[in-house]
Design an enzyme around this catalytic site. Structure first.
Site, short mmCIF file in Angstrom:
data_model
loop_
_atom_site.label_atom_id
_atom_site.label_comp_id
_atom_site.label_asym_id
_atom_site.label_seq_id
_atom_site.Cartn_x
_atom_site.Cartn_y
_atom_site.Cartn_z
N ASP A 141 0.75 -8.54 -70.98
CA ASP A 141 1.02 -9.67 -71.88
C ASP A 141 2.42 -9.56 -72.49
OD1 ASP A 141 -0.54 -11.05 -74.89
OD2 ASP A 141 0.48 -12.03 -73.20
N LYS A 144 7.26 -12.05 -69.20
CA LYS A 144 6.56 -12.47 -67.98
C LYS A 144 7.25 -12.02 -66.70
CE LYS A 144 4.10 -13.88 -71.12
NZ LYS A 144 3.13 -12.84 -71.62
N ASP A 169 -2.19 -12.15 -68.79
CA ASP A 169 -2.18 -13.38 -69.61
C ASP A 169 -1.06 -14.30 -69.12
OD1 ASP A 169 -1.64 -14.24 -73.11
OD2 ASP A 169 -2.93 -15.17 -71.59
N ASN A 170 -1.17 -15.60 -69.40
CA ASN A 170 -0.09 -16.58 -69.23
C ASN A 170 0.37 -16.83 -67.80
OD1 ASN A 170 1.00 -14.68 -71.88
ND2 ASN A 170 0.30 -16.78 -72.21
N GLU A 199 -3.06 -20.45 -76.05
CA GLU A 199 -3.64 -20.15 -77.36
C GLU A 199 -3.38 -21.27 -78.37
OE1 GLU A 199 -1.84 -18.01 -75.55
OE2 GLU A 199 -0.16 -17.20 -76.65
C1 LIG Z 1 9.25 -4.48 -71.13
C2 LIG Z 1 8.60 -4.38 -72.45
N1 LIG Z 1 8.20 -3.18 -72.95
C3 LIG Z 1 7.59 -3.13 -74.16
N2 LIG Z 1 7.35 -4.21 -74.95
C4 LIG Z 1 7.75 -5.41 -74.46
C5 LIG Z 1 8.36 -5.55 -73.21
N3 LIG Z 1 8.61 -6.86 -72.99
C6 LIG Z 1 8.19 -7.52 -74.08
N4 LIG Z 1 7.66 -6.65 -74.97
C7 LIG Z 1 7.06 -6.98 -76.26
O1 LIG Z 1 5.87 -7.73 -75.98
C8 LIG Z 1 5.88 -8.94 -76.74
C9 LIG Z 1 6.30 -10.05 -75.83
C10 LIG Z 1 5.43 -10.88 -75.31
C11 LIG Z 1 5.90 -11.97 -74.40
N5 LIG Z 1 4.92 -13.05 -74.45
C12 LIG Z 1 5.32 -14.30 -74.32
O2 LIG Z 1 6.50 -14.58 -74.12
C13 LIG Z 1 4.30 -15.36 -74.48
C14 LIG Z 1 4.77 -16.67 -74.67
C15 LIG Z 1 3.88 -17.72 -74.85
C16 LIG Z 1 4.38 -19.08 -75.04
C17 LIG Z 1 3.79 -20.15 -74.40
C18 LIG Z 1 4.28 -21.46 -74.57
C19 LIG Z 1 5.36 -21.68 -75.41
F1 LIG Z 1 5.83 -22.92 -75.62
C20 LIG Z 1 5.96 -20.60 -76.07
C21 LIG Z 1 5.48 -19.31 -75.89
C22 LIG Z 1 2.49 -17.47 -74.87
C23 LIG Z 1 2.04 -16.15 -74.68
O3 LIG Z 1 0.71 -15.87 -74.69
C24 LIG Z 1 2.93 -15.10 -74.48
O4 LIG Z 1 2.42 -13.85 -74.27
C25 LIG Z 1 6.88 -8.74 -77.84
O5 LIG Z 1 6.28 -8.07 -78.93
C26 LIG Z 1 7.92 -7.87 -77.14
O6 LIG Z 1 8.67 -7.10 -78.06
MG LIG Z 2 0.31 -13.95 -73.89
#
Ligand SMILES: Cc1ncnc2c1ncn2[C@@H]1O[C@H](/C=C/CNC(=O)c2cc(-c3ccc(F)cc3)cc(O)c2O)[C@@H](O)[C@H]1O
Ligand SMILES: [Mg+2]
Length: 214
Positions: A141, A144, A169-170, A199
């Protein structure tokens, strides 16, 4: 100074959830996200699918990539059998700090190991640093475009065994096209799509559940 959304989410947990009660923490975050501010937790609808996969797998060892504020970490950990553990990776220090406090409020600190760092750095170190053998369940999650490289990395590092489950997820929104293409066409996986919604919205999204065949 201006608070951040994760900090406001933490305040909602402190104000509305009962300390030591994981389900009330999950409920408080969902209420905050529906009534106050949208946030990218898996949420209650997809969360029910996550719950059913966790109870079906009944995992001893879980890996979560992308803790964010710890919503899914708490949701998963609250269903783990005694002695089972979840390792969750989060490289943003502010998010990790909020997640630690949400996890503590839920009373699940014993079952959850939050590692502050990037999945690419830490996946290769999990065996030597934490005595991990293989994972029964991996929940993807995080960013992406990291789903596919990290899945290949987990294969290379021998962290998956015959029957390990990957739950992503997603896969529709925001979407993970390269990951889906790989996992659905690889002879080493058997995949299943669980249609749901992004969500707290009516936008389509879903989870992809894949069994590693060894
Ligand atoms: C390689 C690496 N290593 C360690 N931590 C890492 C990491 N890469 C990211 N992270 C961490 O994890 C979270 C990031 C989550 C990314 N999730 C999403 O982008 C996401 C976006 C939506 C979304 C949908 C429609 C929209 F219009 C806007 C947003 C829905 C979701 O459910 C998502 O998960 C965040 O806490 C980041 O610091
Ligand atoms: Mg997600």
């Amino acid at each position: 100074t201006q608070s951040t959304r994760p900090q406001r989410m933490l305040a909602a947990v402190h104000n509305n959830a009962t300390r030591g009660d994981p389900r009330s923490v999950v409920k408080a975050i969902d209420q905050f996200c529906r009534q106050k501010e949208w946030a990218m937790n898996i949420g209650d609808e997809k969360g029910c699918i996550l719950d059913s996969v966790v109870s079906e797998v009944n995992p001893a060892m879980v890996l979560e990539l992308g803790t964010y504020c710890g919503y899914s970490t708490v949701r998963i950990a609250s269903q783990l059998p005694p002695h089972a553990k979840i390792i969750t990776l989060e490289f943003n220090p502010q998010n990790a700090a909020v997640a630690r406090q949400i996890i503590a409020w839920a009373g699940l600190g014993e079952k959850i190991k939050l590692i502050e760092g990037s999945s690419g750095d830490w996946i290769p170190k999990l065996k030597e640093q934490f005595g991990v053998d293989t994972f029964d369940l991996v929940f993807l999650d995080h960013w992406k475009d990291r789903y596919l490289p990290d899945t290949k990395l987990m294969e290379e590092c021998g962290l998956l065994r015959k029957g390990s489950i990957l739950l992503a997820d997603n896969v529709i929104c925001p979407g993970t096209p390269e990951y889906l293409e790989y996992i659905r066409n690889s002879p080493r996986y058997k995949s299943q799509y669980f249609k749901s919604h992004l969500e707290y919205t009516r936008v389509e999204d879903g989870l992809e559940k894949s069994i590693f065949l060894g």
